[in-house]
Design an enzyme around this catalytic site. Structure first.
Site, short mmCIF file in Angstrom:
data_model
loop_
_atom_site.label_atom_id
_atom_site.label_comp_id
_atom_site.label_asym_id
_atom_site.label_seq_id
_atom_site.Cartn_x
_atom_site.Cartn_y
_atom_site.Cartn_z
N ASP A 147 -5.49 1.77 5.46
CA ASP A 147 -6.90 2.10 5.66
C ASP A 147 -7.37 1.48 6.97
O ASP A 147 -7.25 0.27 7.17
CB ASP A 147 -7.72 1.55 4.48
CG ASP A 147 -9.14 2.09 4.47
OD1 ASP A 147 -9.68 2.41 5.54
OD2 ASP A 147 -9.72 2.17 3.36
N GLU A 184 0.43 -1.19 -4.77
CA GLU A 184 -0.67 -0.28 -4.53
C GLU A 184 -1.90 -0.80 -5.27
O GLU A 184 -1.78 -1.27 -6.42
CB GLU A 184 -0.30 1.13 -5.01
CG GLU A 184 -1.40 2.14 -4.97
CD GLU A 184 -1.98 2.34 -3.57
OE1 GLU A 184 -3.22 2.33 -3.46
OE2 GLU A 184 -1.20 2.49 -2.60
N THR A 198 7.39 10.18 4.57
CA THR A 198 6.28 9.77 3.71
C THR A 198 5.25 10.90 3.66
O THR A 198 5.20 11.75 4.55
CB THR A 198 5.62 8.49 4.23
OG1 THR A 198 5.03 8.75 5.51
CG2 THR A 198 6.64 7.37 4.38
N GLU A 199 4.40 10.88 2.64
CA GLU A 199 3.39 11.92 2.51
C GLU A 199 2.44 11.93 3.70
O GLU A 199 2.09 12.99 4.23
CB GLU A 199 2.58 11.71 1.22
CG GLU A 199 3.30 12.13 -0.04
CD GLU A 199 4.18 11.03 -0.62
OE1 GLU A 199 4.37 10.00 0.07
OE2 GLU A 199 4.68 11.21 -1.74
N GLU A 200 2.05 10.75 4.17
CA GLU A 200 1.11 10.68 5.28
C GLU A 200 1.73 11.16 6.59
O GLU A 200 1.08 11.84 7.38
CB GLU A 200 0.60 9.24 5.45
CG GLU A 200 -0.46 8.84 4.42
CD GLU A 200 -1.72 9.68 4.57
OE1 GLU A 200 -2.17 9.91 5.70
OE2 GLU A 200 -2.25 10.11 3.53
N GLY A 204 0.84 -1.19 0.00
CA GLY A 204 0.00 0.00 0.00
C GLY A 204 0.87 1.24 0.00
O GLY A 204 0.79 2.08 0.89
#
Length: 282
Positions: A179, A121, A254-256, A98
């Site tokens: 998620d 992904e 990371t983006e998150e 992911g």
């Protein structure tokens, strides 16, 4: 009034893709039967098309992402052992499950330049973005060509991991901001569970490390409990990972993780745990 001409694009400049052009729904049901193309076994995966600098190949660096725009056709017969990783020294060792928009892959690539890393992904447009992002870096978007040791594939990791990797192949697995699937009926969709950990343990080498990170405390507790209860995983103490470059990449690059840090003043935080793949006797 004299008009000022727009600066011209430098000749030969490689443009990186814009994330806004590849937006897609954040959620995807991993349990649905969707039309996916996947290899029969690891012997049917030609890694030379994903990492042409590391395998005998024709030198082409084309996008083969298993998406409708960039499809893959897996052969019905086994590929050459040196291209499937069955023979020779090159195999995918790091897996980002992911991978989202690819921030972890981009951060880890220069830290481990001789290690092959793959992102998986499930979302099509997001996979296209990561593939084009990697291709741009390989073509010198930021100066010297780089990131030849990373690639990405669209697939359902909950179903098809053993079709890509051999027993004991993976040294590190990353599950970053998955998620949460908050509803009780959807808990079976969570990417870390006791049952799935048995699959991951099969694919990981003894001593390999599994990283999971989230900003959702309840999900963190769920993943921790699943790992702690599984006989093939043991928690890695904090003092052992304080200098691990992967920890810094997961929590800061990371983006998150960057999004969570921007929300930090509202009480958000990154919850991280690392577990080691152990033998049944410990």
């Amino acid at each position: 009034m004299e008009t000022v001409a727009e600066p011209s694009q430098p000749a030969g400049k490689v443009e990186k893709p814009k994330k806004a052009d590849f937006r897609q729904r954040a959620h995807c049901n991993p349990l649905c039967d969707w039309g996916d193309c996947y290899p029969v076994s690891p012997d049917h995966v030609d890694w030379s098309v994903h990492f042409p600098k590391f395998f005998p190949s024709d030198g082409k660096d084309e996008l083969l992402l298993n998406t409708s725009e960039y499809p893959i056709q897996y052969p019905q017969t086994s590929v050459r052992p040196e291209c499937s990783g069955k023979a020779g020294c090159h195999q995918v060792r790091f897996l980002d499950v992911g991978c989202g928009f690819g921030g972890l892959l981009m951060a880890l690539s220069p830290k481990y330049p001789n290690t092959l890393m793959l992102g998986m992904e499930i979302r099509e447009q997001v996979t296209n973005y990561v593939g084009k992002r990697i291709q741009a870096m390989r073509q010198g978007a930021e100066g010297e060509p780089s990131h030849h040791n990373v690639s990405v594939i669209r697939t359902n990791a909950m179903k098809f991991l053993p079709n890509y990797f051999r027993k004991g192949q993976l040294e590190k697995m990353f599950f970053c901001f998955p998620d949460p699937h908050f509803k009780r009926k959807n808990a079976r969709r969570r990417i870390i569970s006791y049952g799935l950990l048995s699959v991951y343990a099969y694919l990981m080498s003894p001593g390999g490390l599994l990283y999971h990170a989230t900003d959702v405390k309840e999900l963190h507790q769920w993943m921790d409990q699943a790992c702690e209860e599984h006989p093939l995983f043991a928690r890695v103490p904090q003092e052992e990972i304080k200098d691990d470059p992967c920890v810094e990449a997961v929590t800061s690059e990371t983006e998150e993780s960057k999004r969570v840090k921007n929300l930090g003043r509202f009480g958000h935080d990154v919850h991280l745990s690392v577990f080691r793949r152990i033998s049944p006797d410990g």
